[in-house]
Design a protein around this motif. Sequence first.
Motif, mmCIF file in Angstrom:
data_model
loop_
_atom_site.group_PDB
_atom_site.id
_atom_site.type_symbol
_atom_site.label_atom_id
_atom_site.label_comp_id
_atom_site.label_asym_id
_atom_site.label_seq_id
_atom_site.Cartn_x
_atom_site.Cartn_y
_atom_site.Cartn_z
ATOM 1 N N PRO A 185 0.084 -1.200 0.151
ATOM 2 C CA PRO A 185 -0.524 0.065 0.135
ATOM 3 C C PRO A 185 0.869 1.075 0.003
ATOM 4 O O PRO A 185 0.732 2.029 0.788
ATOM 5 N N VAL A 186 1.525 1.564 -0.790
ATOM 6 C CA VAL A 186 2.211 2.733 -1.146
ATOM 7 C C VAL A 186 2.765 2.668 -2.425
ATOM 8 O O VAL A 186 2.617 1.880 -3.550
ATOM 9 N N HIS A 187 2.679 3.888 -3.062
ATOM 10 C CA HIS A 187 1.991 4.448 -4.347
ATOM 11 C C HIS A 187 3.758 3.698 -5.286
ATOM 12 O O HIS A 187 4.673 3.755 -4.609
ATOM 13 N N PRO A 188 3.605 3.808 -6.558
ATOM 14 C CA PRO A 188 4.556 2.508 -7.051
ATOM 15 C C PRO A 188 5.795 4.189 -7.729
ATOM 16 O O PRO A 188 7.325 3.659 -7.209
ATOM 17 N N LYS A 189 5.824 5.491 -7.303
ATOM 18 C CA LYS A 189 7.017 6.606 -7.529
ATOM 19 C C LYS A 189 7.883 6.506 -6.045
ATOM 20 O O LYS A 189 8.714 6.425 -6.557
ATOM 21 N N ILE A 190 7.309 6.264 -5.334
ATOM 22 C CA ILE A 190 7.836 6.558 -3.870
ATOM 23 C C ILE A 190 8.815 4.770 -4.091
ATOM 24 O O ILE A 190 9.707 5.169 -3.520
ATOM 25 N N MET A 191 8.126 3.389 -4.212
ATOM 26 C CA MET A 191 8.373 2.978 -4.138
ATOM 27 C C MET A 191 9.786 2.207 -5.344
ATOM 28 O O MET A 191 10.877 2.338 -4.860
ATOM 29 N N ALA A 192 9.387 4.030 -6.313
ATOM 30 C CA ALA A 192 10.840 3.359 -7.235
ATOM 31 C C ALA A 192 11.603 4.325 -7.284
ATOM 32 O O ALA A 192 13.142 3.399 -7.430
ATOM 33 N N GLU A 193 11.680 5.082 -6.241
ATOM 34 C CA GLU A 193 12.816 6.094 -5.974
ATOM 35 C C GLU A 193 13.494 4.707 -4.310
ATOM 36 O O GLU A 193 15.007 5.395 -4.429
ATOM 37 N N VAL A 194 13.112 4.112 -3.404
ATOM 38 C CA VAL A 194 13.858 3.332 -2.347
ATOM 39 C C VAL A 194 14.414 2.198 -3.548
ATOM 40 O O VAL A 194 15.714 2.300 -3.469
ATOM 41 N N ALA A 195 13.370 1.926 -4.148
ATOM 42 C CA ALA A 195 14.709 0.736 -5.155
ATOM 43 C C ALA A 195 15.702 1.011 -6.169
ATOM 44 O O ALA A 195 16.921 0.656 -5.955
ATOM 45 N N ARG A 196 15.309 2.356 -6.523
ATOM 46 C CA ARG A 196 16.913 3.299 -7.060
ATOM 47 C C ARG A 196 18.343 3.442 -6.188
ATOM 48 O O ARG A 196 19.457 3.010 -6.780
#
Length: 156
Positions: free
Chosen positions: A25-36
């Motif tokens: 339940p987290v927006h993909p934009k935020i998860m993508a920044e953490v993943a990067r």
Amino acid sequence: MPTWGYSVKFRDESRIAKGMLWDVPVHPKIMAEVARAIKGMKTSEAKRFLQAVVEKREAVPFRRAHGKQAHRRGLADKWGWPVGRYPVKAAKYMLKLLNNVENNAENKGLDPDRLRIIHVAAHKGITLKRWMPRAFGRATPKFRVHSHVEMVVRQE
């Protein structure tokens, strides 16, 4: 039933371990920044970094979704980018996935001290659509966007 798979393919899967989280339940934009931010790190280093993000001691650089975001001290020195945030919820879920992948690697017979993150990606999940009634017969959307996150580690 839907079929699913990882977004990368590997020829030799003897030295890699994979893991996935669905409907985070987290927006993909935020998860993508953490993943990067954690891609390319050793798993022990990524755990330390994510734990520091949860405790708000270290910020995650936000390179794409950075509109009206504040500069954080020390980000430009470490990452070369001054804008960042402390995505605590995303870091907790990423830490959970990292522990899951480490356990998968251990079950596969890999050494957990020599693992490096070679692939991590966040994809758009389901959107829960809700509507909040407003005055004069209007309504405001309240959409909850979820993410799917995948991670692959390799033993060095």
